[in-house]
Design a protein around this motif. Sequence first.
Motif, mmCIF file in Angstrom:
data_model
loop_
_atom_site.group_PDB
_atom_site.id
_atom_site.type_symbol
_atom_site.label_atom_id
_atom_site.label_comp_id
_atom_site.label_asym_id
_atom_site.label_seq_id
_atom_site.Cartn_x
_atom_site.Cartn_y
_atom_site.Cartn_z
ATOM 1 N N GLY A 65 -46.735 36.206 60.946
ATOM 2 C CA GLY A 65 -45.362 36.644 60.739
ATOM 3 C C GLY A 65 -44.911 37.687 61.746
ATOM 4 O O GLY A 65 -43.719 37.834 61.994
ATOM 5 N N ARG A 66 -45.854 38.415 62.356
ATOM 6 C CA ARG A 66 -45.505 39.462 63.321
ATOM 7 C C ARG A 66 -45.190 38.917 64.700
ATOM 8 O O ARG A 66 -44.620 39.623 65.529
ATOM 9 N N GLU A 116 -43.426 36.864 67.592
ATOM 10 C CA GLU A 116 -42.131 36.299 67.966
ATOM 11 C C GLU A 116 -42.331 35.293 69.086
ATOM 12 O O GLU A 116 -43.005 35.587 70.078
ATOM 13 N N CYS A 176 -39.089 33.412 64.628
ATOM 14 C CA CYS A 176 -40.322 33.594 63.856
ATOM 15 C C CYS A 176 -40.956 32.236 63.578
ATOM 16 O O CYS A 176 -41.090 31.820 62.427
ATOM 17 N N MET A 231 -43.836 37.362 55.077
ATOM 18 C CA MET A 231 -42.580 38.103 55.203
ATOM 19 C C MET A 231 -42.831 39.571 55.533
ATOM 20 O O MET A 231 -42.071 40.202 56.276
ATOM 21 N N MET A 262 -43.268 39.778 59.152
ATOM 22 C CA MET A 262 -41.990 39.673 59.853
ATOM 23 C C MET A 262 -41.244 41.006 59.868
ATOM 24 O O MET A 262 -40.775 41.457 60.913
ATOM 25 N N PHE A 263 -41.143 41.640 58.698
ATOM 26 C CA PHE A 263 -40.380 42.891 58.625
ATOM 27 C C PHE A 263 -41.096 44.045 59.310
ATOM 28 O O PHE A 263 -40.469 45.044 59.666
ATOM 29 N N SER A 264 -42.421 43.931 59.516
ATOM 30 C CA SER A 264 -43.155 45.015 60.176
ATOM 31 C C SER A 264 -43.047 44.965 61.682
ATOM 32 O O SER A 264 -43.356 45.956 62.344
ATOM 33 N N LEU A 318 -40.665 42.238 63.612
ATOM 34 C CA LEU A 318 -39.480 41.598 64.170
ATOM 35 C C LEU A 318 -38.220 42.403 63.836
ATOM 36 O O LEU A 318 -38.251 43.336 63.032
ATOM 37 N N ALA A 330 -36.127 38.787 60.876
ATOM 38 C CA ALA A 330 -36.964 38.802 59.687
ATOM 39 C C ALA A 330 -36.220 38.242 58.475
ATOM 40 O O ALA A 330 -36.791 37.501 57.662
ATOM 41 N N SER A 345 -37.350 34.996 56.387
ATOM 42 C CA SER A 345 -37.599 35.124 54.956
ATOM 43 C C SER A 345 -36.756 34.135 54.155
ATOM 44 O O SER A 345 -37.237 33.549 53.170
#
Length: 607
Positions: free
Chosen positions: A19-20, A22, A27, A52, A55-57, A59, A64, A68
């Motif tokens: 998820g991290r 790019e 994503c 998720m 992603m939020f940590s 992107l 993100a 999600s």
Amino acid sequence: MKYIGKKLFLQMIMGFLAGRIETCGMCVLGVSYFAAVFADMDARLLIAFSVMAGMFSSLSIEMALCGSMVILSMLLIYDTLERQKIHIRPVHAALIASVTFVMYGGIKLYMFPYNEYDIFLLMFGTGLVLSLTKIFYEALGYVKEKKGEKDKDYEDIIENRLNDFSHVFDRISKVMSDDSCENRQIGSRDIRKIFREMSESVCVRCEKYEECSGQTAICKPEKFKTLSVSPDGFITLEQMPLEFTRDCIHTERFLSEANQNLHIARNIVGYRNRVTQSRKAVASQMKEISDAVKNMLDSMPKMQRLSNELEESFQKEFRKKRVICKNIYAYEKNDGQIEIVMSARTTKGRLVTATELSRIMSSIMQKKIKPSDASRKVIDTEFGEYIFVEETKYKAITGVARLTKDEQEVSGDTFSMINLPSGELLMALSDGMGSGTSALDESKNVIELLEQMSEAGFSQTSAIRLINSLYMSDQEFENYATLDISLINLYKGECSFLKNGAVGTYVLTSGKMYCIEGQSLPVGVIGEAEPYIGKMRIYSGDYIIMMTDGVADMFSDEKYNLEKYIRQIDTVNPGDMAQSIVDEAVRRSSGYISDDMSVIVAGVWEN
């Protein structure tokens, strides 16, 4: 808290890391990974949450949120299908993932301004989701199946699937590289084509069309050998053929429309060049992923069962501690070191530390064995997996000293010191461009990516190349950061140095001082960022000293100035030594800190 099995925990970690990442501004990996593992998972919400969270940590919020929404929509679709008692196959998961991905991507394009480059990325990302879902599913499937077969067959299956995985990315890289032509510019041939079209559309409406020779003159090939666009990007009347300026009665209108068409053509070429550059950047990333998988495959330990005699000895001695063990495997690494993995639990409600078992194993094997840093440290009443490794020959003690540039709240330098599963100590120091928050962001990103890739098994060289390709794909901003790596092998007593634009590293060994310097450029400057690589033996009592240019520049007045100062430091503590160097640098700058200062010192002794 409910016990989470190792397999689920590893899948959550992999989901978080996927998820991290790019890819092409999207994503893609996180969505593909979730679609691949979803069908066979019971704890689906945990996997969704881990992807998720990744992603939020890492992107942007916009990206993100989009990723999600794709995952939540997939959960809703899967739940609806299962309520209808429809079995979800891998092809269904891949199709659902790609459809939801392109749907939310289309909504994003509808809501925000876009161009043909954004449409290309959406189509390309949708294709990647479709293909990567299948690749992830097959790779994970091969890791899970064949559980009851022989160990050699199991290794062969993993090796073949990883080879296939590597070949897929290598093939994608070659295809994208072959189709990517060099950047184009507007040339005389393009201008001639524009003039020909202007002659056919503009001149035909002129009242002197039949008797004007200018329209013929502007289309002659010899007239364009010396014709070029002016420095301000337009064609002027002085550049036109003599026949045109003499006979044409609408020169201003003709040149105005010609320059307008030239401007449109230049924009089109610019967009095409951007797509070409993006394709090259993605091709480079795919190539580095392929090489990284090959390196991981080459460094995979060889799995074997322990001899019956040794296994029985373990079980006999462990029973004295009220510990039951099973499924004992030994892994021989490339450097010949042994790693032992087993399942164990206690009886009668006892708790036993892993260190107690390691002492028993050391006595039986006549080798120093210790619990792995990645292993659980206490054996309880439920079966769990425990990892034991050989004790290293050397141990390292580290120290750090830092100061922030005057008038800045944060330092632009970032460092890391981590013990890798391979028995190596990784020390990394990065100096971001400029100072303050922007420099911190650059150096922090480089160090965090290096940490994650190194812990995942990537070689440091492959990690540097992949990080550099990620920086080069960012066309909107000019970002770069130095990267200085010292990798100490605590088994063999060797230290490897990798440098990208960093100042010298000093090694104090047996009373002699060596300076390791490299001529390579920082990460993010050029596309092919090859680090300087060096290696040397280290012994008990040696020191490795790393620093940023904010410190090194304060000792540049005379030759060997810094070496002389380090020799006269009267301390064996690495932390005190680092602080002493920083204090001396501040003293030499008359108390003014003109740049961020960071020093890392590692002392090595026999274990």
